[in-house]
Design an enzyme around this catalytic site. Structure first.
Site, PDB file in Angstrom:
ATOM      1  N   GLN A  97       0.828  -1.206   0.000  1.00 24.78           N
ATOM      2  CA  GLN A  97       0.000   0.000   0.000  1.00 24.78           C
ATOM      3  C   GLN A  97       0.863   1.257   0.000  1.00 24.78           C
ATOM      4  O   GLN A  97       0.331   2.361  -0.104  1.00 24.78           O
ATOM      5  CB  GLN A  97      -0.904   0.001   1.246  1.00 24.78           C
ATOM      6  CG  GLN A  97      -1.867  -1.175   1.289  1.00 24.78           C
ATOM      7  CD  GLN A  97      -2.694  -1.242   2.555  1.00 24.78           C
ATOM      8  OE1 GLN A  97      -2.792  -2.290   3.172  1.00 24.78           O
ATOM      9  NE2 GLN A  97      -3.315  -0.148   2.971  1.00 24.78           N
ATOM     10  N   ARG A 111      -8.527  -1.173   8.242  1.00 26.81           N
ATOM     11  CA  ARG A 111      -9.523  -0.221   7.730  1.00 26.81           C
ATOM     12  C   ARG A 111      -9.822   0.836   8.783  1.00 26.81           C
ATOM     13  O   ARG A 111     -10.978   1.101   9.115  1.00 26.81           O
ATOM     14  CB  ARG A 111     -10.787  -0.963   7.307  1.00 26.81           C
ATOM     15  CG  ARG A 111     -11.525  -0.197   6.204  1.00 26.81           C
ATOM     16  CD  ARG A 111     -12.557  -0.982   5.476  1.00 26.81           C
ATOM     17  NE  ARG A 111     -13.160  -0.112   4.472  1.00 26.81           N
ATOM     18  CZ  ARG A 111     -14.010  -0.482   3.543  1.00 26.81           C
ATOM     19  NH1 ARG A 111     -14.362  -1.736   3.454  1.00 26.81           N
ATOM     20  NH2 ARG A 111     -14.502   0.364   2.685  1.00 26.81           N
ATOM     21  N   CYS A 112      -8.757   1.433   9.275  1.00 28.33           N
ATOM     22  CA  CYS A 112      -8.894   2.314  10.439  1.00 28.33           C
ATOM     23  C   CYS A 112      -7.627   3.137  10.569  1.00 28.33           C
ATOM     24  O   CYS A 112      -6.549   2.643  10.309  1.00 28.33           O
ATOM     25  CB  CYS A 112      -9.097   1.415  11.656  1.00 28.33           C
ATOM     26  SG  CYS A 112      -8.508   2.034  13.204  1.00 28.33           S
ATOM     27  N   GLU A 172     -12.920   4.251   5.804  1.00 30.19           N
ATOM     28  CA  GLU A 172     -12.983   3.372   6.962  1.00 30.19           C
ATOM     29  C   GLU A 172     -14.113   3.713   7.923  1.00 30.19           C
ATOM     30  O   GLU A 172     -14.347   2.972   8.876  1.00 30.19           O
ATOM     31  CB  GLU A 172     -11.647   3.437   7.705  1.00 30.19           C
ATOM     32  CG  GLU A 172     -11.319   4.830   8.187  1.00 30.19           C
ATOM     33  CD  GLU A 172      -9.843   5.029   8.452  1.00 30.19           C
ATOM     34  OE1 GLU A 172      -9.030   4.452   7.721  1.00 30.19           O
ATOM     35  OE2 GLU A 172      -9.517   5.753   9.387  1.00 30.19           O
TER      36      GLU A 172
END
Ligand code: CDP
Length: 788
Positions: free
Chosen positions: A222, A372-373, A742
């Site tokens: 990523q 996702r945070c 998120e």
């Protein structure tokens, strides 16, 4: 939001179809495993069956006798090049391959290099390793006991398993408010380990070209630029130099934070390619992915909330033990070992708060993935939303009324939270009221009373969360010293077509569409004439990558700023072509015209051509710009979710009957993509709330090591998400946008738990740790004397 561009241009707010989808839907994406190079070798990894053991002996002879097996790489081989350990993103150290002992089950112990993937797997089976088992520490609380075996024996000064202590806020003021409080609530909340289950597992193809001295790595990452720098810093001594390292993140099948860390497999593949001069492919299988890659959460929280009898909250106090596994490999900004956990005062106007977190080593894989945070925000939101609900119930107040009483009010923004964050904008009551209206809150409460009278179990749960995304302002945010800006480079070609490159990397979020929409919004080029590229360090400008919903807050802002530089130059060119003064020109999407004479105009395409063919004397030719955007603040998206559950008294099964989600991410670039983000995010909130957990037995054996027992929600379990939104622009973002990726994952679990506890409160249930399995609920019902 009013649209500034017509559909044929397709700027912000248009529901432009995802431009990347045709290749994905036709199976023509280009993922790492699609990369095939001549003479490519394959790597497979031997993993430890033990959670803690000395390596007595590694016998590679049988593996090496298999035709096609070329080498078995061990920690001792890497030790010769000082590559057996590597730094983690939190400046701890992690083994690439062990020399002395293994620290968790499924840890990499050796790697087999072969001419074929299946031969490599046969080689893995044939490597014989003798282990001497050591005492295993699984429970982080036991890990802190004085007689616990010290795990990190590689650190000579380490005498315990405590990694760090971190605290934030005003302890004295908080304690004082607690001593003066008319009412307090306290709860132990465990947020278990869960696993990022991207469709695509991790892997790479490493190719070291011995003649050119260049390393190219196609990699599931990523953050390709940061990886390039880390590789150069770690392996500079073996001749890898940053200008000769190219990291390519091709199409990525989901990241969710799990593709931020550097896993040993990547490093071993690179080492194997450097040694052999041949391309080496390593792709994890599903079980390796779930058992050995970094995990998320695992926070043992004790939270207390103080307030007055009328429901006014005053203070929050939290103590947490953070289980990091055997090394702290969390992907946090360096200054914040517990991430942004101190956003835990949430949407409420508190007078004071104090948070303490202790990081602990255990015999488990590294933890701390920002699943996702934005770095521990899920943990923070879950805690405050559970505690707020607990307090409301304790006081006998309606959960919505209680929240409306304690919300930070719209006129208080910008608002400095009790723990020091400056919230940019919000209208929390607006979102909650809309959610209540959409779900029919008053009627649901009546229905609940009727059902309870009939002995039926129905609950309504609210989560009014505040998120914190867009890491980040460089004064606070860096990873390994690299400041957390992001970048955009926009090139306009003579024929009026655009190439836009970014330091971020989409893993399914649709950046190829939304960034093109930002260019369309700012410069009036139709979306279809803008090509977006990311993920190749040889071509993209340097950026810190995509995670923590930072792409819109940071890179989309960089895009707007670069476009504005281009527009300034375009105005000068238009003035020259129209023989007018710059100040006499007006802009409408796609052209400059002379004030009062709309016919005297130059389109952005005409200006583009002139930039290369007929630009003003003395001006540099060309039309391009770069921007490295250092955001002045984070963005604070928010929302209110209301969940309605029915509970089966016979089985304990929780059925989510309705789920209304109102989100606010400021101005929206593409409503359709945002809706997709919310749908996916809600499902990723449902999973941990009801199904997902990674547990270990006392010997450190993983209990949910495959999808047979690590339960992901499918379409069958997923309810119909009823979504909506409010729009409260960010005042500091050039487009007024906030991140959204998120929000739903962060906000959803608390709404579900609050609904379940609401259904069971009258039976004496005060809290249930996630995942709320039928077995847990069944036991609570039986303990309360409820029979079918
Ligand atoms: O960093 P990441 O892409 O995961 O998260 P994000 O910035 O929240 O964006 C997720 C997707 O939603 C991207 O395609 C964004 O451009 C889009 N988005 C949008 O259209 N409008 C917003 N206000 C926020 C995000």
């Amino acid at each position: 939001m009013t649209l500034k561009t017509p559909p044929e241009i397709g700027g912000m707010g248009h529901r432009v179809k995802r431009r990347e989808d045709p290749r994905f839907l036709r199976g023509q994406g280009n993922y790492v495993d699609d990369v095939v190079l001549p003479d490519m070798l394959y790597l497979d990894i031997v993993r430890s069956p033990y959670a803690h053991a000395k390596i007595a002996n590694i016998d590679t002879s049988k593996a090496l006798a298999i035709p096609g097996v070329l080498a078995v790489i061990t920690g001792k081989d890497l030790e010769k090049y000082n590559l057996h350990w590597m730094p983690t993103l939190m400046s701890d150290t992690q083994m690439v391959l062990p020399v002395e002992k293994v620290m968790y089950q499924a840890q990499e112990v050796a790697a087999v290099l072969a001419t074929d993937r299946y031969i490599a797997a046969d080689g893995v089976d044939a490597v014989e390793i003798d282990y001497d088992p050591l005492p295993v520490v699984v429970d982080p609380k036991k890990a802190l006991e004085p007689d616990a075996p010290v795990l990190r024996t590689d650190k000579p000064d380490k005498k315990d398993n405590h990694i760090w202590h971190w605290e934030w806020g005003n302890r004295e003021e908080t304690d004082k408010l607690f001593s003066e409080a008319e009412v307090t609530v306290k709860e132990d909340i465990y947020i278990p380990r869960i696993h990022v289950s991207s469709i695509e597992t991790c892997g790479c193809v490493a190719h070291f070209d011995k003649v050119r001295g260049k390393l190219t790595v196609w990699m599931t990452t990523q953050a390709p630029h940061a990886i390039r720098t880390v590789f150069a810093l770690v392996a500079g001594h073996v001749g890898l130099s940053e200008e000769k390292i190219q990291i390519i993140s091709p199409d990525i099948g989901g990241g969710f934070g799990g593709k931020v860390p550097v896993y040993p497999g990547y490093v071993i593949a690179v080492a194997a390619s450097v040694l052999t001069g041949k391309p080496v492919k390593w792709i994890e299988d599903r079980m390796e992915n779930i058992q050995a890659d970094s995990f998320a959460r695992d926070y043992h929280i004790t939270a207390e909330l103080a307030g007055k009898k009328d429901g006014q909250l005053t203070a929050l106090r939290i103590k947490t033990i953070a289980d990091h596994g055997y090394t702290d490999a969390a992907a946090n900004p360096s200054k914040f070992p517990a991430g942004l956990f101190h956003v835990c005062t949430g949407s409420y106007d508190l007078k004071a708060a104090h948070v303490e977190v202790d990081g602990v080593y255990t015999n488990k894989p590294p933890g701390g993935i920002a699943y996702r945070c934005s770095f521990r925000v899920t943990e923070a939101v879950h805690t405050i939303e559970r505690m707020a609900d607990l307090m409301a119930h304790q006081l006998g107040m309606d959960a919505a009324e209680f929240r409306l009483k304690n919300f930070i009010q719209p006129e208080q923004f910008p608002y400095t939270s009790a723990l020091g964050w400056e919230y940019d904008s919000g209208n929390y009551a607006g979102a909650l009221r809309l959610a209540m209206e959409k779900v029919g809150y008053a009627d649901l409460r009546k229905e609940q009373i009727e059902k309870r009278a009939r002995g039926e179990l129905m609950g309504v749960g609210i989560s009014s969360f505040t998120e914190i995304v867009g890491a980040g302002p460089s004064k606070h945010f860096d990873i390994l010293g690299l400041k957390m800006f992001d970048s955009a480079e926009i090139r306009v070609h003579p024929t009026g077509k655009v190439l836009a490159r970014f330091g971020t990397k989409s893993q399914g979020q649709g950046h190829e569409t939304t960034y093109a929409q930002v260019v369309a919004e700012e410069l009036g080029f139709p979306v279809d004439s803008v090509l977006v590229e990311e993920g190749d360090t040889d071509t993209a400008p340097y950026g810190l990558g995509t995670y923590a919903s930072r792409s819109t807050p940071v890179a989309a802002a960089a895009c707007a700023m670069a476009c504005r530089k281009i527009k300034d130059k375009a105005r000068k060119i238009a003035a020259y072509l129209l023989e007018a003064h710059e100040d006499d020109l007006e802009w409408e999407p796609g052209k400059f015209f002379v004030k009062g004479s709309p016919d005297r105009a130059k389109t952005i395409q005409e200006i583009s051509l002139a930039a290369y063919t007929n630009h003003p004397p003395g001006m540099e030719a060309g039309l391009e710009a770069v921007n490295y955007y250092d955001p002045p603040n984070l963005t604070y998206p928010f929302g209110s979710y209301i969940c309605v559950v029915d509970i089966d008294k016979g089985t304990g099964e929780v059925k989510v009957r309705r789920f209304v989600a109102i989100d606010d991410c400021g101005n929206i670039i593409n409503p359709m993509i945002v809706e997709g983000q919310i749908h996916g995010g809600l499902t990723m909130g449902l999973g941990p709330a009801l199904f997902e957990e990674i547990q270990y037995d006392e010997s450190g054996n993983i209990l949910q090591g495959s999808f047979m027992n690590y339960l992901l929600p499918t379409a069958v379990e997923t309810p119909n998400w009823e979504i909506g939104n409010t729009v409260t622009p960010s005042p500091h973002h050039p487009l007024g946008a906030k991140g959204v990726g998120e929000s739903a994952t962060v906000g959803a679990p608390a709404a579900i738990v609050n609904a379940v506890v609401d259904a069971l409160w009258h039976l004496g249930v005060r809290h249930i740790d996630i995942p709320i399995t039928p077995a847990k609920v069944w036991k609570l019902l039986r303990d309360a004397g409820v029979r079918e």
